[in-house]
Design a protein around this motif. Structure first.
Motif, PDB file in Angstrom:
ATOM      1  N   PRO A  22       0.849  -1.192   0.000  1.00 21.12           N
ATOM      2  CA  PRO A  22       0.000   0.000   0.000  1.00 21.12           C
ATOM      3  C   PRO A  22       0.882   1.238   0.000  1.00 21.12           C
ATOM      4  CG  PRO A  22      -0.606  -1.524   1.769  1.00 21.12           C
ATOM      5  CD  PRO A  22       0.681  -1.992   1.226  1.00 21.12           C
ATOM      6  N   SER A  23       0.377   2.337  -0.523  1.00 22.28           N
ATOM      7  CA  SER A  23       1.116   3.593  -0.507  1.00 22.28           C
ATOM      8  C   SER A  23       1.466   3.965   0.938  1.00 22.28           C
ATOM      9  CB  SER A  23       0.271   4.702  -1.142  1.00 22.28           C
ATOM     10  OG  SER A  23       0.963   5.925  -1.143  1.00 22.28           O
ATOM     11  N   GLY A  24       2.755   4.192   1.182  1.00 21.63           N
ATOM     12  CA  GLY A  24       3.196   4.560   2.520  1.00 21.63           C
ATOM     13  C   GLY A  24       3.781   3.413   3.322  1.00 21.63           C
ATOM     14  N   ALA A  25       3.700   2.183   2.798  1.00 24.33           N
ATOM     15  CA  ALA A  25       4.199   1.030   3.551  1.00 24.33           C
ATOM     16  C   ALA A  25       5.696   0.822   3.368  1.00 24.33           C
ATOM     17  CB  ALA A  25       3.447  -0.240   3.163  1.00 24.33           C
ATOM     18  N   GLY A  26       6.297   1.526   2.410  1.00 23.03           N
ATOM     19  CA  GLY A  26       7.755   1.496   2.335  1.00 23.03           C
ATOM     20  C   GLY A  26       8.380   0.871   1.113  1.00 23.03           C
ATOM     21  N   LYS A  27       7.587   0.467   0.113  1.00 24.53           N
ATOM     22  CA  LYS A  27       8.205  -0.234  -1.017  1.00 24.53           C
ATOM     23  C   LYS A  27       9.169   0.645  -1.801  1.00 24.53           C
ATOM     24  CE  LYS A  27       4.630   0.370  -4.616  1.00 24.53           C
ATOM     25  NZ  LYS A  27       3.800   1.335  -3.876  1.00 24.53           N
TER      26      LYS A  27
END
Length: 219
Positions: A22-27
């Motif tokens: 998800p956006s913001g999870a760090g990928k």
């Protein structure tokens, strides 16, 4: 941690290493760390119809194109995968990736579950799928607000989309929780190194073992 290639490395086929979250999870952070640490890995540069953000360079971060050009690429079957995300189109050009795989190049993909599904359907044996989870939705929300780049409306939209994306975790080969970025980075690198060693990817093994077992070729 810098990863160097072995001098005695066998010829092998490259792989398509997917990071989703998800956006913001760090990928994106993990992806950047991997590219800095591993010279054997390169980012798959997508085409997109969204405008460049400050600091983004055409051809380095994305190939920025208009919608008419994008739809022509789709019609010509020139994309390995594509999707519409937050009103803009994104896709992966096919030709450069196929050539790179034959030459042993590894490609890193920072794409969502829709793109992952399409890529897996078209290149199953070459694909390694890694999903990164946040430690909690509360922490995910905190990280999104901490960026100071999005309005509350956009953050709410990203949070709603996050729960949908998380529901697809079981469509991935590996799942890593990003509660500590260094630990998460180490785990993802271990996955990459293990996948590189798969017998089916090491195309030079047959000749190597043949020479190893043939006593007439020994000094």
């Amino acid at each position: 941690m810098v990863i160097s290639a072995s001098k005695n490395a066998l010829a092998r086929r490259g792989l398509l290493f997917i990071l989703s979250s998800p956006s913001g999870a760090g990928k994106s952070t993990i992806a950047r760390m991997m590219l800095e640490a591993d010279p054997q890995l390169c980012l798959s540069v997508s085409v997109t119809t969204r405008p460049p953000r400050p600091g983004e360079i055409d051809g380095t971060h994305y190939h920025f194109i208009d919608e008419a050009t994008f739809h022509q690429l789709v019609e010509d079957n020139a994309l390995l995968e594509w999707a519409k995300v937050f009103g803009h189109f994104y896709g992966t050009p096919k030709a450069a990736v196929k050539q790179g795989l034959r030459e042993g190049q590894d490609f890193l993909f920072d794409i969502d579950w829709q793109g992952t599904q399409q890529l897996y359907q078209r290149a199953e044996g070459d694909v390694v799928r890694v999903f990164i989870l946040p430690p909690s939705l509360e922490e995910l929300h905190r990280r999104l607000r901490g960026r100071n780049t999005d309005s509350e409306e956009v953050i709410a939209s990203r949070m709603a989309r996050a729960q949908d994306e998380i529901s697809h975790w079981d469509g991935y080969d590996f799942v890593v929780i990003n509660d500590d970025v260094e630990s998460c980075f180490t785990k993802v690198c271990q996955i990459l190194q293990s996948e590189r060693m798969r017998r089916a990817r090491q195309t030079g093994l047959i000749d190597y073992v043949r020479d190893l077992m043939n006593p007439t070729d020994r000094p």
